[in-house]
Motif scaffolding. Sequence first.
Motif, PDB file in Angstrom:
ATOM      1  N   PHE A 179      -0.944  -7.593   8.023  1.00 12.65           N
ATOM      2  CA  PHE A 179      -1.370  -6.483   7.172  1.00 12.65           C
ATOM      3  C   PHE A 179      -2.864  -6.233   7.423  1.00 12.65           C
ATOM      4  N   VAL A 180      -3.202  -4.989   7.717  1.00 10.03           N
ATOM      5  CA  VAL A 180      -4.584  -4.610   7.999  1.00 10.03           C
ATOM      6  C   VAL A 180      -5.097  -3.760   6.841  1.00 10.03           C
ATOM      7  N   LYS A 181      -6.204  -4.181   6.238  1.00  9.49           N
ATOM      8  CA  LYS A 181      -6.769  -3.474   5.088  1.00  9.49           C
ATOM      9  C   LYS A 181      -8.200  -3.047   5.387  1.00  9.49           C
ATOM     10  N   LEU A 182      -8.696  -2.105   4.587  1.00  9.99           N
ATOM     11  CA  LEU A 182     -10.083  -1.687   4.728  1.00  9.99           C
ATOM     12  C   LEU A 182     -11.011  -2.796   4.242  1.00  9.99           C
ATOM     13  N   THR A 203      -1.814 -21.752  16.374  1.00  8.32           N
ATOM     14  CA  THR A 203      -2.861 -21.279  15.462  1.00  8.32           C
ATOM     15  C   THR A 203      -2.734 -19.775  15.374  1.00  8.32           C
ATOM     16  N   HIS A 204      -3.089 -19.210  14.259  1.00  8.81           N
ATOM     17  CA  HIS A 204      -2.993 -17.761  14.107  1.00  8.81           C
ATOM     18  C   HIS A 204      -3.948 -17.297  13.019  1.00  8.81           C
ATOM     19  N   SER A 205      -4.256 -15.990  13.048  1.00  9.15           N
ATOM     20  CA  SER A 205      -5.107 -15.398  12.023  1.00  9.15           C
ATOM     21  C   SER A 205      -4.352 -15.334  10.707  1.00  9.15           C
ATOM     22  N   PRO A 206      -5.073 -15.112   9.608  1.00  9.94           N
ATOM     23  CA  PRO A 206      -4.376 -14.903   8.333  1.00  9.94           C
ATOM     24  C   PRO A 206      -3.446 -13.702   8.427  1.00  9.94           C
ATOM     25  N   ASN A 207      -2.421 -13.648   7.561  1.00  5.70           N
ATOM     26  CA  ASN A 207      -1.483 -12.531   7.578  1.00  5.70           C
ATOM     27  C   ASN A 207      -2.154 -11.223   7.181  1.00  5.70           C
ATOM     28  N   THR A 208      -3.251 -11.303   6.434  1.00  7.10           N
ATOM     29  CA  THR A 208      -3.983 -10.108   6.029  1.00  7.10           C
ATOM     30  C   THR A 208      -5.397 -10.176   6.599  1.00  7.10           C
ATOM     31  N   GLU A 247      -9.064  -7.634   7.834  1.00  5.65           N
ATOM     32  CA  GLU A 247      -9.778  -6.381   7.608  1.00  5.65           C
ATOM     33  C   GLU A 247      -9.781  -5.536   8.874  1.00  5.65           C
ATOM     34  N   LEU A 248      -9.747  -4.217   8.687  1.00  7.50           N
ATOM     35  CA  LEU A 248      -9.781  -3.290   9.808  1.00  7.50           C
ATOM     36  C   LEU A 248     -11.045  -3.540  10.628  1.00  7.50           C
ATOM     37  N   GLY A 249     -10.884  -3.637  11.948  1.00  7.15           N
ATOM     38  CA  GLY A 249     -12.012  -3.920  12.820  1.00  7.15           C
ATOM     39  C   GLY A 249     -12.107  -5.375  13.222  1.00  7.15           C
ATOM     40  N   SER A 250     -11.388  -6.244  12.505  1.00  6.74           N
ATOM     41  CA  SER A 250     -11.365  -7.669  12.851  1.00  6.74           C
ATOM     42  C   SER A 250     -10.209  -7.938  13.819  1.00  6.74           C
ATOM     43  N   PRO A 251     -10.387  -8.823  14.800  1.00  8.25           N
ATOM     44  CA  PRO A 251      -9.315  -9.079  15.757  1.00  8.25           C
ATOM     45  C   PRO A 251      -8.226  -9.977  15.182  1.00  8.25           C
ATOM     46  N   VAL A 252      -6.995  -9.729  15.612  1.00 13.15           N
ATOM     47  CA  VAL A 252      -5.895 -10.660  15.355  1.00 13.15           C
ATOM     48  C   VAL A 252      -5.948 -11.690  16.483  1.00 13.15           C
ATOM     49  N   GLU A 253      -6.125 -12.966  16.145  1.00 13.80           N
ATOM     50  CA  GLU A 253      -6.282 -14.003  17.154  1.00 13.80           C
ATOM     51  C   GLU A 253      -5.222 -15.082  16.960  1.00 13.80           C
ATOM     52  N   ARG A 308      -5.225   0.955   9.667  1.00  8.34           N
ATOM     53  CA  ARG A 308      -4.813   0.037   8.621  1.00  8.34           C
ATOM     54  C   ARG A 308      -3.317   0.186   8.354  1.00  8.34           C
ATOM     55  N   GLY A 309      -2.766  -0.765   7.614  1.00  8.55           N
ATOM     56  CA  GLY A 309      -1.348  -0.725   7.295  1.00  8.55           C
ATOM     57  C   GLY A 309      -0.631  -1.961   7.810  1.00  8.55           C
ATOM     58  N   ARG A 310       0.685  -1.935   7.722  1.00  5.68           N
ATOM     59  CA  ARG A 310       1.510  -3.065   8.151  1.00  5.68           C
ATOM     60  C   ARG A 310       1.736  -2.998   9.657  1.00  5.68           C
ATOM     61  N   HIS A 311       1.527  -4.130  10.349  1.00  4.13           N
ATOM     62  CA  HIS A 311       1.664  -4.193  11.801  1.00  4.13           C
ATOM     63  C   HIS A 311       2.652  -5.292  12.196  1.00  4.13           C
ATOM     64  N   ASP A 312       3.238  -5.118  13.380  1.00  2.00           N
ATOM     65  CA  ASP A 312       4.074  -6.152  13.996  1.00  2.00           C
ATOM     66  C   ASP A 312       3.370  -6.661  15.246  1.00  2.00           C
TER      67      ASP A 312
END
Length: 392
Positions: free
Chosen positions: A293-296, A210-215, A217-223, A271-275
């Motif tokens: 991808f992290v967006k505002l 399971t994974h978070s969406p590819n995009t 919002e800033l402040g939301s965790p990648v899970e 924000r921006g593209r992350h690995d």
Amino acid sequence: MRGHGEPKKLFCFDCDRLICRDCTIIDHSGHKFEFLTKCAPESRKTLRHSLAPLQKVAADMAGAEKTLVSEEAKVERQKEEVCRSIQQSFDKLKTVLDQRKAELVKKAGSLAQEKKEALAAQKRVLQVAQGEVQLLVEVVERNVEGTSDQDLMSIRTQLATKMEEEEKRHRQLSLEPSATADITCNLPSPQVIPDDLGSVSDRNTPRLFTHSPNTIELGSPVEVSLAGPTASLEDVSVSLKCVADPSSSLEGEVVGNGVGIFSISVTPQVRGRHDLIVKVKDEEIAGSPFRVFVKLPPSQLGRGQVRSIGSLEWPWGVAVNNKQQLVAIESGALGGGKGVTVMTRNGEKVQTIECNQFKGLRGVAVASNGAIYVTDIVMPSAFSNSVQMVNS
């Protein structure tokens, strides 16, 4: 339902509420509204049509649950087969081998138990999610088919929003089994007593299920959730790096549930593209690094402070290159092409490219390889426009 002494037979789309005929003049003048007899059937049709994706999710989950049940049975059968092979091999050895034999049989049973517990845990998650989806489907169907026009229009937005949220949330749930029935063993030879008297292992490779969406919002965790039946909590590590700013690397939090499934969470700070890099025993798992991808968030868009960056004479355009630098074009006070200026985000000039050969710079773009393109507008008696490439 009545308002201003009149029955509420209309619906205001601007305010998303029922209104009466007098309301259209008093409180809702200039708003978009329609009679319930017309808009309610349309909304009923729209909501009924919107059920299809959610019903597909429920059907997929039901099929996945059957797969999990089947896989559990395969794990049990495979365990029995491996145990029989171990028993037949060790019966040919001397008593001195009995202890090792018992250890391997126990290992096979333990590994199978881990797999079944992992599948059972995943199945419980799936059953809960399936119940949530089915309950929402029943609620929507009951309201679509059995409520009055007024009641339906009062809750239509809530229903549509809830269906969209539940569909997106449950789409992230993996329907693939987190463990498979591929237990195997290395059998010792009856003719030679080896130093290693066999082993039981799992051919599974650790993987995300399971994974978070590819995009996000800033402040939301990648899970993410990692299935690694043979790994321990100390074996798993995760980091999140911004491609434009590697120094912003963050270490993620890893929590194990004791059955070979690990929950991983890390919250990006820029924000921006992350690995997203996930490792088990210091080796990246298949698919790593995962792109995020992290967006505002919408609440922050357009609300930042305005500030001046750099000092340019007659700026006509700006772009961002592959180094996250600003590329701006300037025209002279009397027109023409003064030059291209490359700056940092803080306004520090990195490079200036003179463009006196151009007549009227009016636009700029930067290709992925760093090449700079400008538009040159020539304005004598007739217009003649062109796109030129500037060597950066």
